[in-house]
Design a protein around this motif. Structure first.
Motif, PDB file in Angstrom:
ATOM      1  N   ALA A 196       0.833  -1.043  -0.012  1.00  0.00           N
ATOM      2  CA  ALA A 196       0.091   0.021  -0.171  1.00  0.00           C
ATOM      3  C   ALA A 196       0.698   1.127   0.021  1.00  0.00           C
ATOM      4  O   ALA A 196       0.633   2.296  -0.693  1.00  0.00           O
ATOM      5  CB  ALA A 196      -1.067   0.075   1.378  1.00  0.00           C
ATOM      6  N   ILE A 197       1.875   1.453   0.955  1.00  0.00           N
ATOM      7  CA  ILE A 197       2.894   2.267   0.889  1.00  0.00           C
ATOM      8  C   ILE A 197       3.418   2.568  -0.511  1.00  0.00           C
ATOM      9  O   ILE A 197       3.642   3.867  -0.956  1.00  0.00           O
ATOM     10  CB  ILE A 197       3.888   1.966   1.778  1.00  0.00           C
ATOM     11  N   ILE A 198       3.876   1.415  -1.323  1.00  0.00           N
ATOM     12  CA  ILE A 198       4.580   1.602  -2.575  1.00  0.00           C
ATOM     13  C   ILE A 198       3.342   2.165  -3.740  1.00  0.00           C
ATOM     14  O   ILE A 198       3.641   2.756  -4.568  1.00  0.00           O
ATOM     15  CB  ILE A 198       5.019   0.256  -2.950  1.00  0.00           C
ATOM     16  N   ASN A 230      -1.676  17.576 -11.123  1.00  0.00           N
ATOM     17  CA  ASN A 230      -2.789  17.427 -10.397  1.00  0.00           C
ATOM     18  C   ASN A 230      -2.640  17.369  -8.918  1.00  0.00           C
ATOM     19  O   ASN A 230      -3.706  17.325  -8.280  1.00  0.00           O
ATOM     20  CB  ASN A 230      -3.595  16.510 -10.914  1.00  0.00           C
ATOM     21  N   LEU A 231      -1.540  17.845  -8.258  1.00  0.00           N
ATOM     22  CA  LEU A 231      -1.358  17.755  -6.883  1.00  0.00           C
ATOM     23  C   LEU A 231      -2.347  18.862  -6.295  1.00  0.00           C
ATOM     24  O   LEU A 231      -2.683  18.598  -5.087  1.00  0.00           O
ATOM     25  CB  LEU A 231       0.076  17.780  -6.567  1.00  0.00           C
ATOM     26  N   LEU A 246       1.316   6.367  -6.971  1.00  0.00           N
ATOM     27  CA  LEU A 246       0.151   7.164  -7.283  1.00  0.00           C
ATOM     28  C   LEU A 246       0.387   8.659  -7.242  1.00  0.00           C
ATOM     29  O   LEU A 246      -0.004   9.521  -8.138  1.00  0.00           O
ATOM     30  CB  LEU A 246      -1.116   6.878  -6.695  1.00  0.00           C
ATOM     31  N   LEU A 247       1.044   8.862  -6.235  1.00  0.00           N
ATOM     32  CA  LEU A 247       1.458  10.552  -5.851  1.00  0.00           C
ATOM     33  C   LEU A 247       2.497  10.850  -6.970  1.00  0.00           C
ATOM     34  O   LEU A 247       2.189  12.025  -7.637  1.00  0.00           O
ATOM     35  CB  LEU A 247       2.299  10.522  -4.527  1.00  0.00           C
ATOM     36  N   VAL A 248       3.479  10.319  -7.649  1.00  0.00           N
ATOM     37  CA  VAL A 248       4.207  10.387  -8.628  1.00  0.00           C
ATOM     38  C   VAL A 248       3.441  10.812  -9.831  1.00  0.00           C
ATOM     39  O   VAL A 248       3.585  11.757 -10.755  1.00  0.00           O
ATOM     40  CB  VAL A 248       5.366   9.413  -9.011  1.00  0.00           C
ATOM     41  N   VAL A 249       2.617   9.792 -10.186  1.00  0.00           N
ATOM     42  CA  VAL A 249       1.482   9.812 -11.351  1.00  0.00           C
ATOM     43  C   VAL A 249       0.752  11.193 -11.211  1.00  0.00           C
ATOM     44  O   VAL A 249       0.931  12.092 -12.374  1.00  0.00           O
ATOM     45  CB  VAL A 249       0.768   8.731 -11.512  1.00  0.00           C
ATOM     46  N   VAL A 250       0.155  11.410 -10.133  1.00  0.00           N
ATOM     47  CA  VAL A 250      -0.839  12.827 -10.035  1.00  0.00           C
ATOM     48  C   VAL A 250       0.477  13.995 -10.008  1.00  0.00           C
ATOM     49  O   VAL A 250       0.045  14.849 -10.740  1.00  0.00           O
ATOM     50  CB  VAL A 250      -1.295  12.746  -8.512  1.00  0.00           C
TER      51      VAL A 250
END
Length: 141
Positions: free
Chosen positions: A38-40, A54-55, A45-49
């Motif tokens: 889940a951490i990975i 879109n952050l 997903l944060l990198v993708v956003v």
């Protein structure tokens, strides 16, 4: 038709989760492995956003209380699903666990019909019925 391509890619990636998960669970605790996974996922997903630029939309999502509540509930449902999935993979065969996990398709359709008022065609109903039969047959083997 982009939904179909994305759905197929989702299925391929979901299949790899089971395979990689089964191999990765050897001699380790499944709940801890799920937490690491889940951490990975969150970092990825944060990198993708961030790449999408879109952050800045995150606070808007959090401020919409109703939508945020359902996103939180979806996250909890997803996390518990993966906890149970990895527990099942730890002791079961991928060829049994993965098909039974797909009973979620049937349950999602039934819940969508009951609570969201969605309609399905006869062909969709037959497909959902066949998935149900497949799950039962997979469970028996």
């Amino acid at each position: 038709m982009s939904w179909l391509l994305f759905a197929i890619l989702s299925a391929v990636c979901a299949a790899l989760v089971g395979i990689f998960g089964k191999v990765g669970l050897q001699n380790i605790d499944s709940n801890t492995a799920t937490a690491v996974r889940a951490i990975i996922m969150a970092l990825f997903l944060l990198v993708v956003v961030a790449i999408e630029g879109n952050l800045h939309k995150i606070p808007t999502i959090i401020s919409d209380k109703k939508n945020f509540l359902f996103i939180v509930l979806s996250g909890i449902a997803g996390a518990t699903s993966w906890l149970f999935y990895f527990l099942a993979l730890k002791t079961g065969k991928v060829t049994q666990v993965a098909p039974i996990d797909k009973l979620s398709v049937v349950l999602a359709a039934v819940i969508a019909i009951i609570f969201l008022g969605e309609k399905i065609s006869l062909l969709n109903g037959v497909g959902i019925g066949l998935i149900t039969v497949g799950v039962i047959l997979a469970a028996l083997h």
